[in-house]
Each structure stands twice: as structure tokens, then as C-alpha cells.
Scaffold this active site. Structure first.
Site, PDB file in Angstrom:
ATOM      1  CD  GLU A   1      -2.991  -1.077   2.370  1.00 20.59           C
ATOM      2  OE1 GLU A   1      -4.183  -1.453   2.137  1.00 20.59           O
ATOM      3  OE2 GLU A   1      -2.608  -0.487   3.532  1.00 20.59           O
TER       4      GLU A   1
ATOM      5  CD  GLU B   1      -3.772  -5.830   2.518  1.00 19.98           C
ATOM      6  OE1 GLU B   1      -4.643  -5.207   3.111  1.00 19.98           O
ATOM      7  OE2 GLU B   1      -2.898  -5.870   2.447  1.00 19.98           O
TER       8      GLU B   1
END
Length: 674
Positions: free
Chosen positions: A160, A317
């Protein structure tokens, strides 16, 4: 050793043979005695891809230059021995304490000059050469060791990127910003012209005078802020490229990182990032701070498919139930895990992965849901996981199929940055709110959508929707104009086309770049105060925004019926070439927006999906020899959808109508493609 040739860069696309069910696994948090149990349960659940070493830096390199791969070796080998593929992280997402202790200059600095310290994650400056040197040394060690390991199916760069540290204002970042600006503008004079520094005596005479947009006592220069966003996105992309280059020296396995196409992450321009990925991957979590989280989820999934160029992508995710970082972390209702997962699958995901495998017993994310909850396997979450796995394994030939909408929606990170800057006409209107409003209208009208960047080709579409595109380049606006002139249809909403790429207002009246296409001129905007609602003469209502608008070549479809601008056009329609361009100069209520969108789409020849609506998703994935209809019912009532074929969830043949219970999910392998 790897079979890759040292010094070379190898690109390999991710092409799974079947739908992937995956998760993050953090074995370093658990006693090794638990690992065998974990892997046995993974096999029971049908897990086929596991991300490891995402936050493993301190475990793999406990002291500078001293590497210890024993635990990671054991985990990778254990997964491989059980037929489970590895999505191998480089481990660089969160630096260990020794790094910032030895090199405090790597820590990020905020706009107010304060430093962010260790104790969380991502506490590093994207421009720091010291951080990059240490991180790439770790990447090189990991890639050398596992570059040709047969378990590794995917490389996971960092994690991320930019989630917490996308903007750094330290002196190192300032110097990097100046170098970026020199590359972009070449001369200080060109910078002054682009930034409009004649305003407020901001003219520069030397590059050394230029700073990032640190906290000021008055409104900052908006173009400097815009360029700093561009720079910051490019800086993190450059960091991704550096890691990927090191990996590809030692491995031919595909490389990616996890995007965050969500309502709360706007700092990376993923249109620029996507071509660098061997597969586009996204992380997404339901955001219960929003009025309609399921609609935002669908928009994010369609946007991720757009970033993937319409091709399949990977959901890296999402959550089985509650997250841990919202004010109220709402647990998913029975059946909601299946609905939200299949909303991504329907929109092109070839893999569904979760954070994480086993819920943590300690740390900041200990109350974040997981595939294996604190309560174990005798739980709703575990039973729903097994049901999800069963359905995924019944759909092997969904892999590689695509969604083929007839309608495109234009979405721009640059416009998001610029439109939401300080000094705008009203803070009650923001860019993403308007994009979501038009997306929700399309969804309510039953219309599937491709999300595109400004300037992308519109060939093959019947309608393009352009919401609130405040910043647009001449060439990008010209793509829409040509599309309409050659017979296409466009629907443009207010505050579009107002400025160029330097955030410079296009003179002559709004909507600037789209003025001739739309056949209207806006003399002045009239934002509305919070709570004020005005009627239109067609029965619709409007809020937030009105405009002193006059038509030139357009015909008025609806007028404002109330307020100081009563009688002023609010919705217009203009013939341009052989096509039609619509303009909406206000914020319509949801029902009116959906009705307008449906009318415009039908006129354009776009066919709504039968049975679809605001709470019922109907999406088709297809290839030349197969077609699947996904129906996801978020409502509290049963619905009927016309379709014939074999329904996979129940195993029944259906037709001419498919019954979908309240909260249910159905996937039909359509007749003719069985």
C-alpha cells in the site's frame, strides 16, 4: 540462484489457471507450532495464494546487513509442500527500529514541520536516498534467495505504497521536488508562468527559492500544491520501479504492488502507475463512513478494471467482516461477505484475497477481521469462507473473461487534487462525491460502466459520462468532442472544463473546454447553502450548486423553478456533429439523476441490464465461448432477473426467470455457453 540474467529486466504477466482464493499470512506473529495447523486449515478452505513477508523486515534483517532467512525459508517451503502458492513481499513496507535509530533523516516530515516517529508503519520519506539504499539492499537479498523458488507466483513490492507517507515536506523532499520541477519546466520563468506567481508577489528568481507547500498563514498557491501532488505520486512510483528492477534481475515471476482505489486514498495517480504493473492489484475495504458503502465498492472495482485496461485483475486485500480503523467498525451481516466479494469478482477480479489469514492477538490490527477469527472455525465467518470457496471452485472458466460495458465514465486524480483545493466556490461540493453521484445514477439505471482516464479512447462506447471534470487538458477535451461529433453521446456535469493543466481558468465563461461542445455559457456559479433544495420545472429537485447559465446552441430540457435564478436552464441538450451532448448545471436528487442517465443512455443505444437497480447488481463477464451473469441482491426482498442457464451457487438450471432471495448471490453460466 535465479535463472534470470543479472542486470536484465524481465516482465511476465500474471495469468492464473483458475480463480484465486488468497490471504495475507504473518507467521512471524505466531509460534511455529501453529504453522502446520494454519496450512492444514488453508487447504481445507481452498486457499491457493498466500502473501508472506509483507512486514517482515525486522524478522529477516534484525540488524543492519545481517540477514536471517530461517523462519521465512520454513514458511515458504511449508506452503509449497502443501500446494499453496506464495505472493512474496519484499518486506520494505515498515522499517525496523534500527533503521530510523541509525538514520533519523529517513523519517517523514509533515506540512507543519513536525516529524513522524517510529511506532506505527510506513515511517519513511519517499525521497530519502538513505532509506532507498537500505530498502533495496533488503530487496536484493530477498530476490536473490527466492528468485527461482517454485512456490513464488507473484512478487509484492512493499505494501500500500503511500498509504501513510505519500506527502513528505522535509528538506530532502524539497530538493527532490525542485529537481522534478526543473525536469518539468526547464526554466524558472516557465515555472512562474505555470504557477501564476505574479499573484501575491510570489515570483521566483532561482530554483533554490522554491519550497513544497508547507503550512502557510493564508491560502497557498494552488498550482504549486497541484504540482506537489504530481511530484509525490511520481516519487513513490519511482520507488516502486526501483524495487521492481531489483527483483527482475533475479526472477521472471510477475511483479506488482497493491493499489488503494478507495474513497479515502487520493494521493497516487494510478493511471500513471498501472502500466508498470504485471498485474493490477487493489485493496478495498467497505467504508461505513459513507452513506452507501456498496456503491463505492462497485465504483472502486470498476475503476480497478479500468486501470487494468479492461483485463482481469487481483483483489489483493479485503475483509471478511469488520476493519479496525473506522470510528465504528461495522461487522458484516450474514451473507455480506459473499455479496461484497462477488461484487469484485463480477467486475473482473480473477482472484479474491483477504487481510488476513489468522486474526492477530496483539498489535494495532488485533480487532481487524480475518479468515480465521479469534473464535476459531465454529464461526459464521469460517462457514461463509467455505461456501465462498465452494462457489469459486465451481467457476474455473470465469478466469480470463471480461466485462464489456457500452458506457464510459471519466475519472481523474489530477482533477480530484485540483477541484478540492482551497479557495473553491463551495466546500460543500467535492470531486469524488460528484463522481460517486453519477456512478450511483448509472448503477440505479442498471447500466454497467467502464471507468477511464481523461483522454483515453472512447471507441466502441455509446455514451461517455464526464462528472465534475474541473481540470482537463485541451487534448483530453478534444477526445470527448470528437466522440460526439462522430455520433457518440456525452453527459457532462457542472464545474467541468473550468481550468487547464496549470489550474488556469479558461476565460470566456464556464464550462471552458466543453463550452462549444455543450452549447452553453455559464456567467457565474451560485452555490447553495447546506440544506437548501430547489425545484426544477420537470419535477426534479436540486441542491448544492446552481449556475447563471445561458444557452447558445443547446436546447433547454429543464429550468430552475425557484430561487434567484428561477427560469435559468439547469439541464440542456445540444446537437454537435452527428452526436448529442447533455449538460447538468446542478446537483440533481438521486432519483432525478438516475432517470436522466437512463433516458440519455437509452437514447444513445446503451442497453440497461434487466433486473438491475440501486440495490441489485447485474453484471456480465464473458469471452467468445462463455458467458456468466452475476446477480447480487443487497435488498431485503427477493428479486427476479431474466436469464437462462445453469446457476452455480444452487446447482440448478434456471429460466426464463432467475429467483434471487433477499441478500442472495447467484451466478449463471448462460445458455449457449455451457
Amino acid at each position: 540462484m535465479s535463472t534470470a540474467v543479472p542486470g536484465t529486466t524481465v516482465r511476465s504477466r500474471w495469468t492464473p489457471e483458475r480463480l484465486v482464493l488468497g490471504c495475507d499470512y504473518n507467521p512471524e506473529q505466531w509460534d511455529p507450532a501453529i504453522w502446520d495447523e494454519d496450512v492444514a486449515l488453508m487447504r481445507e478452505a481452498g486457499v491457493s495464494l498466500v502473501a508472506v513477508n509483507i512486514f517482515g523486515w525486522s524478522d529477516v534483517e534484525p540488524a543492519e546487513g545481517r540477514f536471517d532467512f530461517r523462519r521465512l525459508d520454513a514458511v515458504v517451503d511449508l506452503l509449497h509442500a502443501n500446494g499453496i502458492g506464495v505472493n512474496l513481499g519484499t518486506g520494505t513496507a515498515s522499517p525496523p527500529p534500527w533503521l530510523s535509530t541509525a538514520y533519523p533523516e529517513t523519517l517523514p516530515v509533515m506540512a507543519d514541520g513536525t516529524t513522524r516517529w517510529p511506532g506505527g508503519r510506513q515511517h519513511w520519506c519517499p525521497s530519502s536516498p538513505v532509506f532507498r539504499a537500505r530498502a533495496l539492499a533488503l530487496v536484493d537479498a530477498v530476490a536473490r534467495r527466492y528468485g527461482d523458488h517454485p512456490a513464488v507466483q507473484l512478487w509484492h513490492v512493499s505494501n500500500e505504497l503511500g498509504c501513510h507517507n505519500s506527502l513528505c515536506f522535509c528538506d530532502v523532499s524539497a530538493a527532490a521536488f525542485r529537481r522534478w520541477l526543473e525536469d518539468r519546466y526547464t526554466s524558472v520563468d516557465a515555472l512562474n508562468r505555470a504557477w501564476g506567481t505574479a499573484f501575491w508577489s510570489q515570483r521566483y528568481t532561482d530554483w533554490a527559492e522554491v519550497l513544497p507547500p508547507r503550512s502557510t498563514i493564508s491560502l497557498p498557491n494552488p498550482t504549486r500544491t497541484l504540482d506537489f501532488h504530481r511530484f509525490s505520486s511520481d516519487e513513490l512510483l519511482g520507488y516502486y520501479r526501483a524495487e521492481a528492477e531489483v527483483i527482475r534481475r533475479h526472477s521472471t515471476v510477475p511483479v506488482t504492488t497493491n493499489f488503494m482505489v478507495t474513497a479515502h486514498q487520493r494521493d497516487m495517480d494510478y493511471w500513471a502507475w498501472a502500466p508498470e504493473m504485471d498485474v493490477v492489484a487493489n485493496d478495498h475495504y467497505l467504508d461505513h463512513r459513507l452513506a452507501e458503502p456498496a456503491i463505492e465498492l462497485a465504483f472502486a472495482a470498476d475503476t480497478t478494471r479500468g486501470l487494468a485496461g479492461g483485463q482481469p485483475w487481483l483483489l489483493m486485500e479485503h475483509a471478511t467482516s469488520a476493519v479496525n480503523w473506522q470510528p465504528v467498525n461495522v461487522a458484516k451481516a450474514p451473507g455480506e461477505m459473499l455479496r461484497t466479494s462477488f461484487s469484485h469478482l463480477a467486475r473482473g477480479a480473477d482472484g479474491l484475497c483477504y487481510f488476513q489469514w489468522r486474526a492477530s492477538a496483539q498489535g494495532a490490527e488485533k480487532f481487524h477481521s480475518a479468515l480465521l477469527p479469534h473464535a476459531g472455525t465454529d464461526t459464521k465467518v469460517w462457514r461463509e469462507l467455505l461456501e465462498l470457496s465452494r462457489v469459486l471452485h465451481a467457476l474455473p472458466d470465469v478466469v480470463g473473461t471480461t466485462v464489456r460495458p457500452e458506457v464510459a465514465l471519466v475519472f481523474s486524480y489530477e482533477s480530484w487534487w485540483a477541484a478540492d483545493g482551497e479557495g473553491r466556490p463551495t466546500t460543500l461540493v467535492d470531486y469524488l462525491q460528484q463522481v460517486h453521484a453519477m456512478y450511483a445514477a448509472l448503477r440505479t439505471a442498471g447500466i454497467s460502466v467502464d471507468v477511464l482516464a481523461p483522454g483515453q479512447s472512447l471507441d466502441g462506447y455509446r455514451l461517455v459520462v464526464v462528472p465534475h471534470l474541473y481540470l482537463v487538458r485541451d487534448a483530453e477535451a478534444a477526445v470527448v468532442e470528437r466522440f460526439v461529433a462522430e455520433g457518440g453521446h456525452a453527459l457532462v456535469t457542472f464545474f467541468s472544463g473550468v481550468v487547464d493543466e496549470d489550474d488556469r481558468v479558461r476565460l470566456g465563461g464556464y464550462p471552458g473546454a466543453f463550452r462549444d461542445l455543450l452549447g452553453v455559457v455559464v456567467e457565474e456559479v451560485h452555490p447553495l447553502p447546506a440544506g437548501q433544495v430547489l425545484r426544477l420545472d420537470d419535477g426534479a429537485t436540486a441542491s448544492l450548486w446552481t449556475e447563471d447559465l445561458r444557452t447558445t446552441t443547446a436546447k433547454t430540457v429543464a429550468h430552475l423553478a425557484e430561487g434567484p435564478l428561477a427560469g435559468t436552464p439547469a439541464v440542456t441538450r445540444n446537437q454537435h456533429g452527428t452526436g448529442t451532448a447533455w449538460y447538468v448545471g446542478t446537483h440533481l436528487d438521486p432519483d432525478a439523476a438516475a432517470a436522466l442517465v437512463r433516458s440519455v443512455a437509452v437514447e444513445a443505444g446503451a442497453t440497461p441490464c434487466a433486473g438491475a437497480g440501486r440495490e441489485v447488481e447485474v453484471v456480465r463477464r464473458a469471452a467468445e465461448n462463455r458467458s456468466f451473469l452475476f446477480v447480487i441482491n443487497h435488498s431485503e426482498d427477493a428479486v427476479e432477473v431474466p436469464v437462462r442457464g445453469h446457476e452455480v451457487v444452487t446447482g440448478a438450471d434456471v429460466g426464463p426467470l432467475l429467483q434471487v432471495p433477499a441478500g442472495g448471490v447467484r451466478v449463471v453460466r448462460e445458455d449457449g455457453h455451457r
